[in-house]
Design a protein around this motif. Structure first.
Motif, PDB file in Angstrom:
ATOM      1  N   ILE A  16      35.030  34.469  47.093  1.00 11.96           N
ATOM      2  CA  ILE A  16      34.646  35.873  47.303  1.00 11.96           C
ATOM      3  C   ILE A  16      35.507  36.795  46.441  1.00 11.96           C
ATOM      4  O   ILE A  16      34.994  37.704  45.770  1.00 11.96           O
ATOM      5  N   LEU A  17      36.817  36.556  46.435  1.00 12.76           N
ATOM      6  CA  LEU A  17      37.717  37.384  45.635  1.00 12.76           C
ATOM      7  C   LEU A  17      37.428  37.243  44.144  1.00 12.76           C
ATOM      8  O   LEU A  17      37.512  38.215  43.387  1.00 12.76           O
ATOM      9  N   SER A  18      37.087  36.037  43.722  1.00 18.64           N
ATOM     10  CA  SER A  18      36.754  35.814  42.313  1.00 18.64           C
ATOM     11  C   SER A  18      35.522  36.612  41.913  1.00 18.64           C
ATOM     12  O   SER A  18      35.471  37.203  40.832  1.00 18.64           O
ATOM     13  N   ILE A  19      34.530  36.625  42.809  1.00 17.28           N
ATOM     14  CA  ILE A  19      33.315  37.396  42.526  1.00 17.28           C
ATOM     15  C   ILE A  19      33.617  38.884  42.481  1.00 17.28           C
ATOM     16  O   ILE A  19      33.154  39.607  41.594  1.00 17.28           O
ATOM     17  N   ILE A  20      34.424  39.347  43.456  1.00 18.98           N
ATOM     18  CA  ILE A  20      34.754  40.769  43.529  1.00 18.98           C
ATOM     19  C   ILE A  20      35.473  41.241  42.268  1.00 18.98           C
ATOM     20  O   ILE A  20      35.213  42.337  41.761  1.00 18.98           O
ATOM     21  N   PHE A  21      36.391  40.426  41.744  1.00 10.47           N
ATOM     22  CA  PHE A  21      37.205  40.836  40.603  1.00 10.47           C
ATOM     23  C   PHE A  21      36.676  40.345  39.263  1.00 10.47           C
ATOM     24  O   PHE A  21      37.327  40.525  38.240  1.00 10.47           O
ATOM     25  N   PHE A  22      35.489  39.742  39.260  1.00  9.52           N
ATOM     26  CA  PHE A  22      34.944  39.225  38.010  1.00  9.52           C
ATOM     27  C   PHE A  22      34.733  40.330  36.982  1.00  9.52           C
ATOM     28  O   PHE A  22      34.879  40.118  35.779  1.00  9.52           O
ATOM     29  N   TYR A  23      34.367  41.544  37.473  1.00 10.72           N
ATOM     30  CA  TYR A  23      34.106  42.634  36.542  1.00 10.72           C
ATOM     31  C   TYR A  23      35.322  42.942  35.683  1.00 10.72           C
ATOM     32  O   TYR A  23      35.200  43.409  34.553  1.00 10.72           O
ATOM     33  N   GLN A  24      36.537  42.674  36.214  1.00 11.20           N
ATOM     34  CA  GLN A  24      37.735  42.944  35.433  1.00 11.20           C
ATOM     35  C   GLN A  24      37.859  41.968  34.254  1.00 11.20           C
ATOM     36  O   GLN A  24      38.425  42.313  33.212  1.00 11.20           O
ATOM     37  N   ILE A  25      37.321  40.768  34.415  1.00 13.73           N
ATOM     38  CA  ILE A  25      37.289  39.821  33.297  1.00 13.73           C
ATOM     39  C   ILE A  25      36.329  40.329  32.235  1.00 13.73           C
ATOM     40  O   ILE A  25      36.611  40.282  31.034  1.00 13.73           O
ATOM     41  N   ALA A  26      35.191  40.848  32.683  1.00 12.08           N
ATOM     42  CA  ALA A  26      34.213  41.405  31.740  1.00 12.08           C
ATOM     43  C   ALA A  26      34.810  42.596  30.990  1.00 12.08           C
ATOM     44  O   ALA A  26      34.537  42.807  29.809  1.00 12.08           O
TER      45      ALA A  26
END
Length: 212
Positions: A16-26
């Motif tokens: 869940i946390l990975s999905i939430i913060f994925f935009y920061q990788i983008a």
């Protein structure tokens, strides 16, 4: 059995946390992929700014901030510095006045904190000067120190019509410990990977802490 349940819960939370913060990788790739044409290097006019500082027992550091404001490469008559000495028991208010700041002292033991202090300060500014007397408001913590061209650089953003903007910040003691270095790297991440990327995409900046 209990250990397996905890492993499953941990894995779900991590996902869940990975999905939430994925935009920061983008966001890491936005400055490379998205080019945004900026206006001319200099601003069309020099805007007026009210600098807001909430300070509580900051006599040891507030003088450095006020010196850095006074030494800005920007017209002094366009900068008005306000300090709210919030429940102070030291010489914060006196030092700020001696440095040329407009000081309001506040004593309230029930409503304690930066938010209450800034609300009090803004109310006093509205009463004594009016909201429209300044083009923008900048908020700093008492232990900050500004680079000499900070306000001039921020003025470019104000002149381009941005309603909210934030500057790059770093630690003053980056090399003193791994904790200080970690904070500095996170601030770099905030500036280059979050705020810059959001700016390129036409989104609002990430306003946190100080220096906005």
């Amino acid at each position: 059995m209990v250990a397996q349940v905890f492993q499953i819960i941990t894995a779900v939370m991590a996902a869940i946390l990975s999905i939430i913060f994925f935009y920061q990788i983008a966001y890491l790739f936005v400055p490379i992929l998205v080019r945004k044409k900026r206006g001319k290097r200099g601003a069309a006019r020099e805007h007026s700014y009210a600098i807001l500082i909430a300070a509580r027992n900051e006599e040891k550091v507030i003088g450095h901030l006020l010196d850095s404001i006074r030494n800005q490469k920007y017209p002094a008559d366009k900068i008005t510095t306000f300090v709210v000495a919030d429940n102070c028991t030291d010489a914060t208010a006196e030092i700020a006045r001696q440095a040329g700041a407009i000081v309001y002292e506040r004593f309230n033991k029930e409503q304690v904190g930066k938010g209450y202090a800034l609300n009090h300060l803004l109310t006093k500014i509205d009463e004594d000067y009016g909201w429209d007397n300044f083009d923008a408001y900048m908020i700093f913590d008492a232990d900050n120190v500004l680079m000499p061209d900070y306000i001039r650089q921020m003025n470019r953003l104000c002149d381009e019509g941005y309603q909210a903007f934030t500057g790059y910040r770093n630690t003053k003691n980056f090399g003193s410990s791994w904790i200080a270095a970690g904070h500095g790297i996170w601030y770099l991440h905030d500036s280059c990977h979050l705020s810059q990327s959001r700016m390129r995409l036409g989104l609002a900046c990430a306003v946190t802490g100080t220096g906005f």
